[in-house]
Motif scaffolding. Structure first.
Motif, PDB file in Angstrom:
ATOM      1  N   THR A  31       0.847  -1.054  -0.037  1.00 35.83           N
ATOM      2  CA  THR A  31       0.021   0.038   0.031  1.00 35.83           C
ATOM      3  C   THR A  31       0.933   1.278  -0.099  1.00 35.83           C
ATOM      4  O   THR A  31       1.596   1.348   0.931  1.00 35.83           O
ATOM      5  N   CYS A  32       0.703   2.045  -1.145  1.00 34.35           N
ATOM      6  CA  CYS A  32       1.491   3.449  -1.091  1.00 34.35           C
ATOM      7  C   CYS A  32       0.633   4.577  -1.275  1.00 34.35           C
ATOM      8  O   CYS A  32      -0.292   4.634  -1.704  1.00 34.35           O
ATOM      9  N   LEU A  33       1.563   5.607  -0.539  1.00 38.73           N
ATOM     10  CA  LEU A  33       0.512   6.962  -0.720  1.00 38.73           C
ATOM     11  C   LEU A  33       1.495   7.736  -1.408  1.00 38.73           C
ATOM     12  O   LEU A  33       2.910   8.225  -1.444  1.00 38.73           O
ATOM     13  N   ILE A  34       0.823   8.333  -2.500  1.00 41.05           N
ATOM     14  CA  ILE A  34       1.436   9.131  -3.529  1.00 41.05           C
ATOM     15  C   ILE A  34       0.927  10.663  -3.118  1.00 41.05           C
ATOM     16  O   ILE A  34      -0.473  10.698  -2.982  1.00 41.05           O
ATOM     17  N   PRO A  35       1.855  11.438  -2.930  1.00 41.70           N
ATOM     18  CA  PRO A  35       1.281  12.933  -2.472  1.00 41.70           C
ATOM     19  C   PRO A  35       0.732  13.768  -3.648  1.00 41.70           C
ATOM     20  O   PRO A  35       0.901  13.385  -4.709  1.00 41.70           O
ATOM     21  N   GLU A  36      -0.045  14.641  -3.115  1.00 39.96           N
ATOM     22  CA  GLU A  36      -0.545  15.730  -4.078  1.00 39.96           C
ATOM     23  C   GLU A  36       0.309  16.293  -4.787  1.00 39.96           C
ATOM     24  O   GLU A  36       1.558  16.712  -4.523  1.00 39.96           O
TER      25      GLU A  36
END
Length: 345
Positions: free
Chosen positions: A47-52
């Protein structure tokens, strides 16, 4: 039989096993890859979070993407806290699956081994800033040697250690803290009162703007702290076994959780029984005691710095390590014994 009597069904063409494309060692650069932070790992899915991203031409909102490792990653382990390059479907849609094609350079790595005889290192998290060592003052009883081992791991990884003492409503923390005064380890004390956790405000201040990994035995209140710090975390809370005095494992995977108001991250890890330090060179421990390291020059060759011939005793007795020299030397040797003691704590 003449060839004129054959048709297409009678012809067998042997495939070219080598293929038509020549092999090359060059790999695609993936210039269009986007960078995300791994916030969870579960059975081969990341699970990866891609920033705005906001520019004059386009705007891409922050999104959570599920990904798997690409073949070029090989056996390199991807862990929580890693910054990775992602290609493929990075939309974040429910059925989307991206690929991790590269692991960015790590700023820090927290490692441990199963025990002190196991040469295989296990990376716990990457890119953390500080290590919060959570220990209960009672129920279960504190285990100073485990705390010492975590301190060694923090020093070796370049992380700032933070002692988080829970259940101070059951036992006065003064005696336990006294043994860590010479190490000048930062600490926070929490206690429960009227169904609330007191001391959270001070803990939030220490976590602000940091990526903090929480480590501790099962049952010490780690998940309780995480749920209080991040109300939406909903981490399972266990109980302490009345017979063994140990907690039951409730967290099975490490997970990164963002603190409210974007003030930092906490990485909750599963409860641990032991913390092996086979991967750490003893000399690296001494480097974190510069006031004592200067006195090792007169030590005999191969000195473990915890023996009768060690020159540090004379160095400290001569006042070269300052007024806290005796307690500092005692703390150093306690850490060295923690590194060399092959037992479960």
């Amino acid at each position: 039989m003449s060839w004129r009597d054959l048709d297409e069904g009678d012809v067998r063409v042997r495939p070219n096993r080598r293929g038509s494309r020549p092999r090359t060692k060059e790999r695609p650069a993936h210039a269009d890859a986007v960078i995300g932070m791994v916030i969870g790992v579960d059975r081969g899915r990341y699970t990866c979070l891609i920033p705005e991203v906001a520019t004059k031409r386009h705007h891409q909102p922050e999104r959570v993407v599920t990904a798997m490792k690409a073949r070029e990653i090989g056996r390199t382990r991807v862990v929580v806290g890693d910054e990775v390059a992602l290609v493929g479907d990075t939309s974040g849609d429910p059925d989307a699956l991206a690929r991790i094609v590269r692991i960015e350079e790590r700023r820090s790595v927290l490692r441990r081994t199963a025990d002190d005889t196991d040469p295989v290192e296990r990376i716990i998290v990457a890119n953390a800033d500080q290590l919060a060592i959570v220990t209960a003052l009672a129920d279960p009883e504190p285990r100073p040697r485990m705390v010492d081992r975590c301190l060694v791991a923090a020093y070796d990884a370049g992380l700032a250690p933070l002692l988080v003492l829970t259940k101070a409503d059951l036992v006065d923390p003064a005696e336990f803290l006294a043994s860590y005064t010479p190490l000048e380890v930062d600490h926070v004390v929490t206690r429960r009162a009227a169904g609330e956790v007191l001391g959270l405000a001070e803990l939030r201040e220490r976590l602000e703007g940091q990526v903090t990994v929480l480590v501790g035995h099962s049952g010490v209140g780690k998940s309780t702290l995480v749920n209080a710090l991040v109300p939406d975390a909903r981490r399972a809370i266990g109980v302490v076994n009345d017979v063994t005095g140990r907690g039951r494992h409730t967290s099975t995977n490490a997970v990164a959780l963002r603190l409210p108001d974007d003030d930092g991250w906490v990485i909750d890890t599963p409860g641990i029984r032991s913390f092996g330090l086979a991967h750490i060179d003893v000399d690296r421990i001494i480097d974190h005691f510069p006031d004592l390291a200067a006195g090792t020059g007169e030590c005999p060759r191969g000195c473990t710095h915890d023996e009768e011939e060690c020159a540090l005793d004379e160095w400290v007795a001569g006042g070269h390590a300052g007024p806290a020299g005796v307690s500092r030397l005692e703390s150093l040797r306690r850490l060295l014994r923690s590194r060399s003691a092959a037992e479960e704590y």
